[in-house]
Design an enzyme around this catalytic site. Structure first.
Site: not given
Ligand code: BG6
Ligand code: MG
Length: 218
Positions: A12, A10
């Site tokens: 984030d 993953d």
């Molecule tokens: C995930 C995060 O990796 O990505 C979430 O943990 C986030 O918090 C999701 O909402 C979507 O991310 P993005 O950058 O497409 O808005």
């Molecule tokens: Mg994550």
């Protein structure tokens, strides 16, 4: 003989600590709409897609039924602009502790590497932190039907790698992400707090604590 052939990461909260920036962007959006969110909501947002996260945030402000789908898309775009302004200066200095070392060790052990992030900003972060070349596969989240905790994104990563799910390890910081790895039939490693990731048997504080030989033996 069981053998781990691939590790699926993953982004984030695992390769970089961007859960903070996602949370700050949602907090800013909520304030613009006239309500506060507290960091208790943060765990619920981890691993969850942008639009699903928006519903969680709006629910916290009793505003979930106030907007049309079109307005919700505009709100999600606003959050994304705030988020992008918070990560625009990211460099390899923003990699999590032990991330680069683990990627190098996995490459040296001929373990395949994939990214299974639902974030549409993950590709930017891979380039900004100069780690794109370590990844054999980066799943495009817009190709995936069901978000985490559904197994789809991890299964797609394994399929694109050409590796059986049972020979993959997934690394996640989100409860929903660990569920996704387990329902994909893969072996999960959690990053973060054992009490929060109580659905995962193996939890480390950071990637620096993970030994590649241990992964291979899982
Ligand atoms: C995930 C995060 O990796 O990505 C979430 O943990 C986030 O918090 C999701 O909402 C979507 O991310 P993005 O950058 O497409 O808005
Ligand atoms: Mg994550």
């Amino acid at each position: 003989m069981k053998m781990i052939e691939a590790v699926i990461f993953d982004m984030d909260g695992v390769l970089t600590e961007t859960s903070k920036q996602h949370y700050l962007a949602w907090k800013q959006l909520a304030e613009d709409l006239g309500f506060e969110i507290t960091d208790k909501i943060n765990e619920d947002l981890k691993g969850i897609s942008r639009l699903e996260s928006l519903d969680i945030v709006l629910r916290a402000g009793n505003m979930v039924d106030k907007f049309t789908d079109c307005e919700k898309n505009q709100l999600a775009d606003r959050k994304n602009l705030i988020y992008q302004s918070l990560i625009k200066e990211f460099t390899k200095e923003n990699l999590s502790v032990g991330a680069l070392e683990l990627l190098i060790a996995l490459k040296n052990s001929n373990i395949k590497i994939a990214l299974a992030s639902v974030s549409k900003n993950a590709q930017f972060l891979l380039e900004a932190m100069e780690i794109r070349d370590y990844f054999d596969v980066v799943v495009d989240p817009s190709e995936v039907k069901n978000g985490k905790p559904a197994p789809d994104i991890f299964l797609m990563a394994a399929q694109k790698l050409g590796v059986e799910p049972r020979n993959c390890v997934g690394i996640e910081d989100a409860y929903a992400g660990v569920e996704a790895i387990k329902s994909a039939g893969m072996k999960p490693i959690g990053i973060g707090n054992k009490e929060i990731l109580n659905n995962c048997d193996i939890v480390y504080k950071n990637l620096g604590e993970i030994n590649t030989n241990f992964i291979i033996s899982m």
